[in-house]
Design an enzyme around this catalytic site. Sequence first.
Site, PDB file in Angstrom:
ATOM      1  N   ALA A  32      23.643 -22.500 -14.481  1.00 37.68           N
ATOM      2  CA  ALA A  32      24.007 -21.207 -15.055  1.00 37.68           C
ATOM      3  C   ALA A  32      23.346 -20.118 -14.231  1.00 37.68           C
ATOM      4  O   ALA A  32      22.169 -20.238 -13.860  1.00 37.68           O
ATOM      5  CB  ALA A  32      23.557 -21.109 -16.516  1.00 37.68           C
ATOM      6  N   GLU A  33      24.085 -19.058 -13.935  1.00 33.55           N
ATOM      7  CA  GLU A  33      23.574 -18.044 -13.024  1.00 33.55           C
ATOM      8  C   GLU A  33      22.371 -17.290 -13.574  1.00 33.55           C
ATOM      9  O   GLU A  33      21.633 -16.649 -12.823  1.00 33.55           O
ATOM     10  CB  GLU A  33      24.681 -17.050 -12.675  1.00 33.55           C
ATOM     11  CG  GLU A  33      25.156 -16.196 -13.833  1.00 33.55           C
ATOM     12  CD  GLU A  33      26.289 -15.288 -13.430  1.00 33.55           C
ATOM     13  OE1 GLU A  33      26.093 -14.068 -13.476  1.00 33.55           O
ATOM     14  OE2 GLU A  33      27.364 -15.790 -13.077  1.00 33.55           O
ATOM     15  N   ASN A  34      22.134 -17.372 -14.894  1.00 34.17           N
ATOM     16  CA  ASN A  34      20.961 -16.710 -15.448  1.00 34.17           C
ATOM     17  C   ASN A  34      19.672 -17.494 -15.199  1.00 34.17           C
ATOM     18  O   ASN A  34      18.601 -17.083 -15.639  1.00 34.17           O
ATOM     19  CB  ASN A  34      21.135 -16.449 -16.951  1.00 34.17           C
ATOM     20  CG  ASN A  34      21.403 -17.710 -17.738  1.00 34.17           C
ATOM     21  OD1 ASN A  34      22.217 -18.532 -17.343  1.00 34.17           O
ATOM     22  ND2 ASN A  34      20.733 -17.873 -18.868  1.00 34.17           N
TER      23      ASN A  34
END
Length: 225
Positions: free
Chosen positions: A59-61
């Site tokens: 996940a890019e977070n």
Amino acid sequence: MTGTVNATAPAPVVGRTREGIAERLAQDLQDGYVVNLGVGIPLLVPRYLPEDKEVVLHAENGVLGIGGDADPHEADPDLTDAGKQPITLIPGAAITDSALSFAIIRGGHLDATILGALQVSASGDLANWYVPGRNPAVGGAMDLVAGTPQVWVAMEHVDRKGRPKIVQECTMPLTGHKCVTRIYTDLAVFHVVDGQLRLVECAPGVSPDHVREHTAATYTEDLAG
């Protein structure tokens, strides 16, 4: 005496549900893949990963190693996916800052990214960041489609007004040019091969003619059987 039925019968469901789209896509993920998940239908994919394959979800977070759904009673509010939904972690998972997360993306360390779309063109152009009438929200999509060799779109085949989302040319601002390699919808599965759209599968109960009626792009058919 026969009574009169005034209520209109609901239209039969045609094709896959959102969960069905995610389940079908998950079948094609290969053992050893590292895959980014965008918001929307892609976030349902962890529920359907084959048990005989090891797929590491990103996940890019800043999460590498997303697990299954979190128990609502035990969820950690600080541990979420890109859609801010509570998640679990697989053994060996890592939490990173945003800079390292995007270094994973930009450095070519992902095998595929799965995201939603507003439009996909016949040549694989992607438009998914700007909804007319709303505030723009680019997020990390442009980095993802530029830095990942395989871009798989998971979406409904038409929008809420019944307009095809697979079009000859995108009319919305592009996220990426000729970047999409596969499209999974409630009606069908398409591959983009050498810049051309190819229908490879119709959803159960969906005919090729039905797919064509709801697709505004030119494509060829390569249906098994």
